[in-house]
Design a protein around this motif. Sequence first.
Motif, mmCIF file in Angstrom:
data_model
loop_
_atom_site.group_PDB
_atom_site.id
_atom_site.type_symbol
_atom_site.label_atom_id
_atom_site.label_comp_id
_atom_site.label_asym_id
_atom_site.label_seq_id
_atom_site.Cartn_x
_atom_site.Cartn_y
_atom_site.Cartn_z
ATOM 1 N N PRO A 11 0.839 -1.260 0.064
ATOM 2 C CA PRO A 11 -0.010 -0.113 -0.137
ATOM 3 C C PRO A 11 0.739 1.160 0.060
ATOM 4 N N LEU A 12 0.410 2.140 -0.333
ATOM 5 C CA LEU A 12 0.901 3.698 -0.334
ATOM 6 C C LEU A 12 0.953 4.316 0.839
ATOM 7 N N PRO A 13 1.935 5.225 1.185
ATOM 8 C CA PRO A 13 2.034 5.697 2.508
ATOM 9 C C PRO A 13 0.946 6.454 3.195
ATOM 10 N N GLN A 14 0.642 6.117 4.434
ATOM 11 C CA GLN A 14 -0.521 6.898 5.065
ATOM 12 C C GLN A 14 -0.356 8.042 5.885
ATOM 13 N N PRO A 42 -4.438 7.530 9.422
ATOM 14 C CA PRO A 42 -3.488 6.446 9.514
ATOM 15 C C PRO A 42 -3.631 4.929 9.126
ATOM 16 N N ALA A 43 -2.950 4.130 8.754
ATOM 17 C CA ALA A 43 -3.231 2.630 8.496
ATOM 18 C C ALA A 43 -4.221 2.155 9.775
ATOM 19 N N THR A 44 -3.749 2.331 11.057
ATOM 20 C CA THR A 44 -4.393 1.702 11.960
ATOM 21 C C THR A 44 -5.924 1.950 12.231
ATOM 22 N N ALA A 82 -12.448 4.173 9.976
ATOM 23 C CA ALA A 82 -13.030 5.075 8.803
ATOM 24 C C ALA A 82 -13.688 4.614 7.788
ATOM 25 N N LEU A 83 -13.409 3.351 7.401
ATOM 26 C CA LEU A 83 -14.231 2.592 6.493
ATOM 27 C C LEU A 83 -15.677 2.185 6.923
#
Length: 399
Positions: A6-9, A134-136, A141-142
């Motif tokens: 994945p791309l940076p968060q 952030p990824a965590t 969020a979704l």
Amino acid sequence: MSEPQPLPQPASAAWGAVFSMTLGVFGLVTAEFLPVSLLTPIARDLQVSEGLAGQAISTTAIFALITSLLIATVTRRFDRRHVLLSFSVLLIVSSIIVSMAENFAFLLVGRILLGVALGGFWAMSAATVMRLVPATDIPRALAIMFSGVSAATVFAAPVGSYLGDIMSWRSVFLLTAGIGALTFIAQFATLPSLPPRGRATLRVLVDLVQRPGMKLGLFSLVLIITGHFALFTYVRPFLENVTGVATAGVSGVLLGFGLANFVGTYLAGSLISRSLRMTIALMPMIMGLCALGMVGIDGALNPTIVLVAIWGMAFGGVPVAWSTWITRTVPDEAESGGGLFVAGFQTAIASGAVIGGVIFDYVGSLGVFSIGGIILVGAAIFATVVLRSPAVTPATEQA
């Protein structure tokens, strides 16, 4: 070949922007499915059959499909903030056009514009959320964003039916224009600049489809959503013609569907943490058995109400489960992967509405629910078989 990364968060979460995205989901999905609850008055006012009126949904789905595949490429040089704001403007314009429609062709113009906004927004939504937190925090969020779908399900069907009865279906679509205006204001105030990134070309879409398991996985998704929308598009005629529910009663039953859908969205998170494969296969099986059960009891009121609620709860888990599958399968190309997900979803919505309309005009509501139920049960069996293959299952599910 190395695993896609994945791309940076971002380092901090932009929760205000996430909630503005949720409002966008709510407005677009509400506008998309309002014809379900307003099918009868729309058909009567525009002097077309209910089967033809139902194609207002399939038309939106077709253009959402096309847009979802092309939007990343067409807008690859534009800031995503500006692109997302343009979708809110299209929601406003399309709703106003539908509310003013004097014939079915004019109504379709508005529904086409909505399809462009819907397909574009959904294709970019998950990738955008992944850039806002952030990824965590991505799962949370979704979940927040998908709650907009559930809220729209609660609002669009029962509230749309109720307001259409006491006001008019045209006034209801004007209300969605107001939701679009609120969405634009919220997104304008909260969305940060989001410069485009990633390759975002048509070649990327082709490459993603060629990845192991993508074709069978997407086909499973299409089967499930086709079966659901063959049923859902014509649920009001079923309740009125088979169950004998009056307009106020239809609103109550659809409210039960929406509330159960909201519950199902959150239950899906727990089920997915246990087994994504089980969740994907179980939900359509429950939905199909509910539909066949409604046919078997020949519209008995109380059992039908219960079955509609169970159906709604099961469907709440479907988009959450499949969006999770997509983001785990192609994390390095989330925007293009989201386009494929939306394309599959909208293909199925269009197919379901078209198939349901043809069946309805020939054999009525019972035929729609019989065939739709069979499609869903078959889709569940197909998904169960397909997802046994490691090629179709994300690495995180194989542990």
